[in-house]
Scaffold this motif. Structure first.
Motif, PDB file in Angstrom:
ATOM      1  N   SER A   6      50.282  56.345  40.202  1.00  0.00           N
ATOM      2  CA  SER A   6      48.724  56.262  39.970  1.00  0.00           C
ATOM      3  C   SER A   6      48.107  57.175  39.651  1.00  0.00           C
ATOM      4  N   PHE A   7      46.308  57.200  39.820  1.00  0.00           N
ATOM      5  CA  PHE A   7      45.689  58.749  40.385  1.00  0.00           C
ATOM      6  C   PHE A   7      45.215  58.130  41.622  1.00  0.00           C
ATOM      7  N   GLY A   8      45.086  56.727  42.164  1.00  0.00           N
ATOM      8  CA  GLY A   8      45.188  56.417  43.973  1.00  0.00           C
ATOM      9  C   GLY A   8      43.399  56.155  44.243  1.00  0.00           C
ATOM     10  N   PRO A   9      43.474  55.375  45.442  1.00  0.00           N
ATOM     11  CA  PRO A   9      41.956  55.005  45.071  1.00  0.00           C
ATOM     12  C   PRO A   9      40.814  56.125  45.304  1.00  0.00           C
ATOM     13  N   SER A  10      39.968  55.274  44.337  1.00  0.00           N
ATOM     14  CA  SER A  10      38.800  56.390  44.187  1.00  0.00           C
ATOM     15  C   SER A  10      37.496  55.258  43.897  1.00  0.00           C
ATOM     16  N   LEU A  11      36.114  55.502  43.964  1.00  0.00           N
ATOM     17  CA  LEU A  11      35.007  55.027  43.610  1.00  0.00           C
ATOM     18  C   LEU A  11      35.399  53.438  43.764  1.00  0.00           C
ATOM     19  N   ASN A  12      35.628  53.309  45.728  1.00  0.00           N
ATOM     20  CA  ASN A  12      35.882  52.574  46.496  1.00  0.00           C
ATOM     21  C   ASN A  12      36.714  51.752  45.431  1.00  0.00           C
ATOM     22  N   VAL A  13      37.457  51.321  44.868  1.00  0.00           N
ATOM     23  CA  VAL A  13      37.917  50.768  44.323  1.00  0.00           C
ATOM     24  C   VAL A  13      39.589  51.045  44.728  1.00  0.00           C
ATOM     25  N   SER A 194      40.888  40.649  34.538  1.00  0.00           N
ATOM     26  CA  SER A 194      39.723  40.010  34.666  1.00  0.00           C
ATOM     27  C   SER A 194      39.260  40.958  35.305  1.00  0.00           C
ATOM     28  N   TYR A 195      39.622  40.744  36.421  1.00  0.00           N
ATOM     29  CA  TYR A 195      39.781  41.372  37.840  1.00  0.00           C
ATOM     30  C   TYR A 195      39.772  42.956  37.744  1.00  0.00           C
ATOM     31  N   ALA A 196      41.137  42.785  37.142  1.00  0.00           N
ATOM     32  CA  ALA A 196      41.047  44.661  37.235  1.00  0.00           C
ATOM     33  C   ALA A 196      39.731  45.313  36.158  1.00  0.00           C
ATOM     34  N   MET A 197      39.768  44.840  35.373  1.00  0.00           N
ATOM     35  CA  MET A 197      37.888  45.253  34.709  1.00  0.00           C
ATOM     36  C   MET A 197      37.305  45.295  35.432  1.00  0.00           C
ATOM     37  N   LEU A 198      36.524  43.770  36.112  1.00  0.00           N
ATOM     38  CA  LEU A 198      35.496  43.120  36.081  1.00  0.00           C
ATOM     39  C   LEU A 198      35.066  44.725  37.992  1.00  0.00           C
ATOM     40  N   VAL A 199      36.316  44.365  38.662  1.00  0.00           N
ATOM     41  CA  VAL A 199      35.864  45.454  39.697  1.00  0.00           C
ATOM     42  C   VAL A 199      35.890  46.523  39.471  1.00  0.00           C
ATOM     43  N   GLN A 200      36.118  47.187  37.892  1.00  0.00           N
ATOM     44  CA  GLN A 200      35.177  48.660  37.527  1.00  0.00           C
ATOM     45  C   GLN A 200      34.098  48.380  37.518  1.00  0.00           C
ATOM     46  N   ILE A 201      33.357  47.538  36.975  1.00  0.00           N
ATOM     47  CA  ILE A 201      31.918  47.700  37.295  1.00  0.00           C
ATOM     48  C   ILE A 201      31.524  47.734  37.988  1.00  0.00           C
ATOM     49  N   LEU A 202      32.097  46.249  38.918  1.00  0.00           N
ATOM     50  CA  LEU A 202      30.856  46.272  40.378  1.00  0.00           C
ATOM     51  C   LEU A 202      31.203  46.499  41.563  1.00  0.00           C
ATOM     52  N   LEU A 203      32.466  47.044  41.435  1.00  0.00           N
ATOM     53  CA  LEU A 203      32.476  48.101  42.986  1.00  0.00           C
ATOM     54  C   LEU A 203      31.969  49.087  43.343  1.00  0.00           C
ATOM     55  N   PRO A 204      32.440  50.542  42.422  1.00  0.00           N
ATOM     56  CA  PRO A 204      31.740  51.444  42.028  1.00  0.00           C
ATOM     57  C   PRO A 204      30.153  51.687  42.395  1.00  0.00           C
ATOM     58  N   ARG A 216      24.961  39.027  35.744  1.00  0.00           N
ATOM     59  CA  ARG A 216      23.643  37.995  35.657  1.00  0.00           C
ATOM     60  C   ARG A 216      25.392  36.809  35.385  1.00  0.00           C
ATOM     61  N   TYR A 217      26.216  36.907  35.277  1.00  0.00           N
ATOM     62  CA  TYR A 217      26.913  36.236  35.272  1.00  0.00           C
ATOM     63  C   TYR A 217      28.031  35.684  36.696  1.00  0.00           C
ATOM     64  N   SER A 218      27.423  35.011  37.592  1.00  0.00           N
ATOM     65  CA  SER A 218      27.197  35.215  39.216  1.00  0.00           C
ATOM     66  C   SER A 218      28.509  34.081  39.157  1.00  0.00           C
ATOM     67  N   ASN A 219      29.873  34.048  38.499  1.00  0.00           N
ATOM     68  CA  ASN A 219      30.731  33.230  38.382  1.00  0.00           C
ATOM     69  C   ASN A 219      31.901  34.320  37.985  1.00  0.00           C
ATOM     70  N   CYS A 224      35.632  38.027  41.267  1.00  0.00           N
ATOM     71  CA  CYS A 224      35.922  39.000  41.358  1.00  0.00           C
ATOM     72  C   CYS A 224      36.071  39.887  43.306  1.00  0.00           C
ATOM     73  N   GLU A 225      34.529  39.223  43.382  1.00  0.00           N
ATOM     74  CA  GLU A 225      34.502  39.259  45.454  1.00  0.00           C
ATOM     75  C   GLU A 225      35.616  38.206  46.027  1.00  0.00           C
ATOM     76  N   ARG A 226      36.361  37.012  45.480  1.00  0.00           N
ATOM     77  CA  ARG A 226      37.079  36.575  45.567  1.00  0.00           C
ATOM     78  C   ARG A 226      38.370  37.154  45.442  1.00  0.00           C
ATOM     79  N   MET A 227      38.897  37.318  44.459  1.00  0.00           N
ATOM     80  CA  MET A 227      40.111  38.155  44.279  1.00  0.00           C
ATOM     81  C   MET A 227      40.088  39.572  44.758  1.00  0.00           C
ATOM     82  N   HIS A 228      39.077  40.079  45.427  1.00  0.00           N
ATOM     83  CA  HIS A 228      39.523  41.451  45.902  1.00  0.00           C
ATOM     84  C   HIS A 228      39.673  41.255  47.619  1.00  0.00           C
ATOM     85  N   THR A 229      38.858  40.479  48.348  1.00  0.00           N
ATOM     86  CA  THR A 229      39.158  40.180  49.511  1.00  0.00           C
ATOM     87  C   THR A 229      39.882  39.092  49.630  1.00  0.00           C
ATOM     88  N   ARG A 230      41.049  38.214  49.131  1.00  0.00           N
ATOM     89  CA  ARG A 230      42.041  38.067  48.945  1.00  0.00           C
ATOM     90  C   ARG A 230      43.236  38.980  49.193  1.00  0.00           C
TER      91      ARG A 230
END
Length: 233
Positions: A6-13, A194-204, A216-219, A224-230
Motif C-alpha cells: 500500500s501507499f500508507g496513511p496520508s491526507l488524514n485517511v 462507497s466508503y473508500a471513495m467518500l472518505v477521500q473527499i471528506l476527511l482530507p 450537501r448529501y447529509s446521509n 462515511c463518518e459511521r463507517m470510519h468510526t466503526r
C-alpha cells in the motif's frame, strides 16, 4: 500471512488510494491475518506498476477486483453473500460506476485543482532529496493529467466534472436513503467501495467544490463518518 502492499496513511485517511483502502477493508472483514507494507517504493515492484497488490505465500494478486475475487475463491470471504441475485447485479454495476467515474473526479480535485495540488505536492513528494523533489512532482502530475485525458474525464471542464460527480453522489444518496447499509442492513462491497471513495473527499483537509457538493448529501456524510468510526476509528 497475506501481505498487502500500500501507499500508507496520508491526507488524514488510512490510505490515499481508494483501491488500497478497499482491499484493506476486505482483508479486515475477511478475518484472514494480514500485514500492511507501505511505501511508494513498492510501486517499482508492483507486477502491473500499480498499488494495491497482495502476496499470499507464492501467489501474487494485483488489482482490487481480482483481489476480491481471490479472497472469495480461496477463503470464501464474500461480503456480498447475503445479497439476492438482483442486489449483486446492482452492487456490481454501482461499484464499477464509482470506480470509473467518481474516482476520476477525486483525482481531478487532487492533481489538477491548483490549491489542492499545492497541499499534496509536499506530502507526496516532500521527502525526496533535491533535485528529485522538484522534478518528480512535475513528471507525476503531467503523467496523471495525461492519464485523465486518456480516460476522458480530463477532456471536461471543472463545471462538467462536478456535474458528473453530482450524478454519482445523487444516485448513491437515493440508493442509501436512511438505511445504515445499502443492502439488507448488512455490510456489502458497495458499502466498502462507497466508503473508500467518500472518505477521500471528506476527511482530507483540502477544501474544494467537490467537498462542498458532497456535504450537501447529509446521509452520505453520516454514512462515511459511521463507517470510519466503526472500522477505522
Amino acid at each position: 500471512m497475506i501481505k498487502l502492499y500500500s501507499f500508507g496513511p496520508s491526507l488524514n485517511v488510512p490510505d490515499p488510494s481508494p483501491f488500497v483502502l478497499k482491499v484493506n477493508f476486505l482483508l479486515t472483514v475477511s478475518k484472514q491475518p494480514f500485514e500492511v507494507l507501505s511505501g511508494t517504493q513498492y510501486l517499482q515492484k508492483a507486477p502491473k506498476g500499480k498499488l494495491p497488490y497482495i502476496e499470499d505465500g507464492n501467489k501474487t494478486v494485483t488489482d482490487s477486483f481480482f483481489i476480491d475475487k481471490y479472497l472469495k475463491d480461496t477463503y470464501k470471504a464474500d461480503v456480498n453473500s447475503h445479497l439476492s441475485t438482483e442486489q449483486k447485479a446492482i452492487s456490481h454495476l454501482a461499484c464499477a460506476s464509482l470506480e470509473e467515474r467518481l474516482y476520476w473526479c477525486i483525482v481531478h480535485f487532487r492533481w489538477v485543482y491548483q490549491s489542492n495540488w499545492e497541499i499534496i505536492k509536499p506530502i507526496f513528494f516532500g521527502g525526496m532529496p533535491f533535485p528529485l523533489n522538484k522534478i518528480i512532482p512535475k513528471v507525476a502530475r503531467k503523467g496523471m493529467i495525461k492519464a485523465m485525458h486518456g480516460h476522458g474525464i480530463g477532456r471536461h471542464g471543472e463545471a462538467e466534472i462536478l456535474q458528473i460527480a453530482e450524478a454519482q453522489l445523487h444516485a448513491m444518496s437515493d440508493l442509501l436513503g436512511d438505511k445504515e447499509y445499502f443492502f439488507n442492513n448488512k455490510l456489502s462491497l458497495l458499502d466498502i467501495t462507497s466508503y473508500a471513495m467518500l472518505v477521500q473527499i471528506l476527511l482530507p483537509a483540502m477544501p474544494s467544490p467537490l467537498v462542498n457538493l458532497t456535504k450537501r448529501y447529509s446521509n452520505l456524510v453520516t454514512f462515511c463518518e459511521r463507517m470510519h468510526t466503526r472500522y477505522y476509528g
